[in-house]
Enzyme design. Structure first.
Site, short mmCIF file in Angstrom:
data_model
loop_
_atom_site.label_atom_id
_atom_site.label_comp_id
_atom_site.label_asym_id
_atom_site.label_seq_id
_atom_site.Cartn_x
_atom_site.Cartn_y
_atom_site.Cartn_z
N ARG A 101 0.91 -1.05 -0.13
CA ARG A 101 -0.05 -0.06 -0.17
C ARG A 101 1.05 1.36 -0.10
O ARG A 101 1.54 1.52 0.99
CB ARG A 101 -0.86 -0.02 1.12
CG ARG A 101 -1.71 1.41 1.41
CD ARG A 101 -2.91 1.22 2.30
NE ARG A 101 -4.14 0.72 1.78
CZ ARG A 101 -5.21 0.62 2.56
NH1 ARG A 101 -5.51 1.46 3.35
NH2 ARG A 101 -6.17 0.14 1.70
N HIS A 128 -7.41 0.70 -6.52
CA HIS A 128 -7.70 0.03 -5.40
C HIS A 128 -8.20 -1.19 -5.92
O HIS A 128 -9.25 -1.63 -5.58
CB HIS A 128 -8.33 0.71 -4.42
CG HIS A 128 -8.31 0.36 -3.03
ND1 HIS A 128 -7.69 -0.57 -2.60
CD2 HIS A 128 -8.96 0.64 -1.88
CE1 HIS A 128 -7.87 -1.20 -1.39
NE2 HIS A 128 -8.91 -0.29 -0.73
N GLN A 131 -10.32 -3.85 -3.51
CA GLN A 131 -11.55 -3.34 -3.15
C GLN A 131 -12.57 -3.85 -4.18
O GLN A 131 -13.95 -3.88 -3.77
CB GLN A 131 -11.45 -1.70 -3.10
CG GLN A 131 -12.87 -1.05 -2.54
CD GLN A 131 -13.08 -1.39 -1.06
OE1 GLN A 131 -12.18 -1.23 -0.11
NE2 GLN A 131 -14.23 -2.07 -0.59
N ASP A 218 -17.09 7.28 -1.67
CA ASP A 218 -15.82 7.04 -1.23
C ASP A 218 -15.58 8.49 -0.43
O ASP A 218 -16.31 9.54 -0.73
CB ASP A 218 -14.80 6.61 -1.99
CG ASP A 218 -13.39 6.26 -1.33
OD1 ASP A 218 -13.42 6.27 -0.27
OD2 ASP A 218 -12.33 6.25 -2.32
N CYS A 257 -16.63 2.00 0.45
CA CYS A 257 -15.49 1.08 0.68
C CYS A 257 -14.80 1.32 2.29
O CYS A 257 -13.97 0.60 2.63
CB CYS A 257 -14.25 1.41 0.02
SG CYS A 257 -13.63 3.11 -0.14
N ARG A 285 -13.64 -8.40 1.78
CA ARG A 285 -12.29 -8.00 1.39
C ARG A 285 -11.35 -9.27 1.53
O ARG A 285 -10.59 -9.69 1.14
CB ARG A 285 -11.62 -6.68 2.24
CG ARG A 285 -12.38 -5.41 2.02
CD ARG A 285 -12.18 -4.86 0.62
NE ARG A 285 -10.70 -4.91 0.28
CZ ARG A 285 -9.82 -3.84 0.97
NH1 ARG A 285 -10.54 -2.84 1.40
NH2 ARG A 285 -8.40 -4.12 0.53
N1 CP Z 1 -11.38 0.18 2.29
C1 CP Z 1 -9.98 0.13 2.71
O1 CP Z 1 -9.24 -0.16 2.04
O2 CP Z 1 -9.95 0.37 3.99
P1 CP Z 1 -8.58 0.60 4.87
O3 CP Z 1 -7.99 1.85 4.29
O4 CP Z 1 -9.02 0.39 6.21
O5 CP Z 1 -7.66 -0.73 4.76
N1 NVA Z 2 -9.78 6.80 -1.63
C1 NVA Z 2 -9.51 6.48 -0.37
C2 NVA Z 2 -9.72 5.00 -0.23
C3 NVA Z 2 -9.55 4.43 1.21
C4 NVA Z 2 -9.70 2.79 1.52
C5 NVA Z 2 -8.11 6.80 0.19
O1 NVA Z 2 -7.25 6.59 -1.08
O2 NVA Z 2 -7.90 7.25 1.07
#
Ligand code: CP
Ligand code: NVA
Length: 298
Positions: A101, A128, A131, A218, A257, A285
């Site tokens: 990540r 993502h 997701q 989101d 999400c 997930r």
């Molecule tokens: N939706 C999602 O990726 O959540 P987190 O940021 O908590 O991993």
């Molecule tokens: N778009 C959001 C998704 C979080 C899971 C971000 O990147 O923070």
């Protein structure tokens, strides 16, 4: 060597198979004795916060028979400037797979290239993909199919989640409408690359949700954009609230999400009335990512 870096680069057939395999993993959670990661150790390199992704991967690797180590970039030499390609070549000699990540999508691509181990994008600024496999599981669970459905994405239409959704719509052929403010329109060069006649972008949020079977949203400020609070005023008309939901299909489901910011992109009322759908989506997930990891090592 297979990787799971984006929805842009996966085939429609593989994406659909992952969704259906995720549903199988969910149904068989208590009974399956398949251990496709037996004897393997996977690393997770995270340079952004996470609740769902971290927990679902840590549980998922273990349920597939593997070991997992969580590495925050704050504690790694990567965080002090060691290049990703050197990190990748070191980890590639020690672990069997890596889940990353981070901010720059090029970093996960470089890791995959140099590490030579199955690599998963657990969120970048561009996509993502994990997701979206979970979200599509929710669409199948709630609606039976994505075929012939209208799915609206309301809010920050140019973020990682919406972009991955747009690629999924292109691959799978359902109608996908993004409602986003004019000042924060979807990047024109992205749409040029996407070239999907079934994906449209509008500033008209009411038209976007009319007849929608799913409304997806989101956060307005993704991780890394915390200093851009001025965006919020432009997004205010794009809040998912009861009045908006009333304009959609009478049985419309809401996906988020998570994490959710109540009073911003979604109201407390809508989030709580759709909590079963949204928290099943979060649970998905785990099952979706087990399908992804199994597919990578098959
Ligand atoms: N939706 C999602 O990726 O959540 P987190 O940021 O908590 O991993
Ligand atoms: N778009 C959001 C998704 C979080 C899971 C971000 O990147 O923070």
């Amino acid at each position: 060597m297979k990787h799971f870096l984006s929805i842009e680069t996966i085939s429609a057939q593989d994406l659909a198979a992952l969704v259906h395999r995720g549903i199988e993993w969910k149904t068989q959670r208590a009974t399956s004795n398949e251990l496709p990661l037996a004897g393997q150790t996977w690393a997770m390199i995270f340079s952004k916060a996470s609740t769902r992704t971290r927990v679902s991967f840590e549980v998922g690797v273990r349920e597939l028979g593997g070991n997992v180590m969580f590495l925050s970039t704050n504690d790694m030499q990567l965080g002090r400037g060691e290049p990703i390609k050197d990190t990748a070549r070191v980890l590639g000699r020690m672990v069997h797979g890596c889940i990353i990540r981070t901010f720059d999508h090029a970093d996960v691509e470089q890791f995959a290239h140099y590490g030579q181990i199955p690599t998963i994008n657990a969120l970048t600024d561009s996509e993502h993909p994990c997701q979206i496999v979970a979200d599509l599981m929710s669409v199948v669970e709630e609606l039976g199919t994505w075929q012939g459905k209208k799915i609206a994405f309301v809010g920050d239409g140019d973020n990682n989640v919406s972009r991955s959704w747009m690629w999924a719509a292109k691959l799978l052929g359902f109608e996908f409408v993004v409602a986003t403010p004019e000042q924060y329109a979807v990047d024109a060069s992205f749409l040029q690359r996407l070239q999907a006649p079934n994906v449209s972008v509008t500033h008209d949020v009411q038209a976007a949700v009319q007849g929608a079977h799913v409304i997806n949203t989101d956060v307005w400020l993704s991780m890394g954009q915390e200093g851009q609070a001025e965006k919020e005023a432009a997004f205010a008309p794009y809040q998912v609230n009861q009045a908006l939901l009333d304009m959609a299909d009478s049985d419309c489901k809401v996906l988020h999400c998570l994490p959710a910011y109540r009073g911003k992109e979604i109201t407390e009322e809508v989030l709580e009335s759709q909590a079963d759908v949204i928290f099943s989506q979060a649970e998905n997930r785990l099952h979706a990512q087990k399908a992804v990891m199994e597919w990578l090592v098959k």
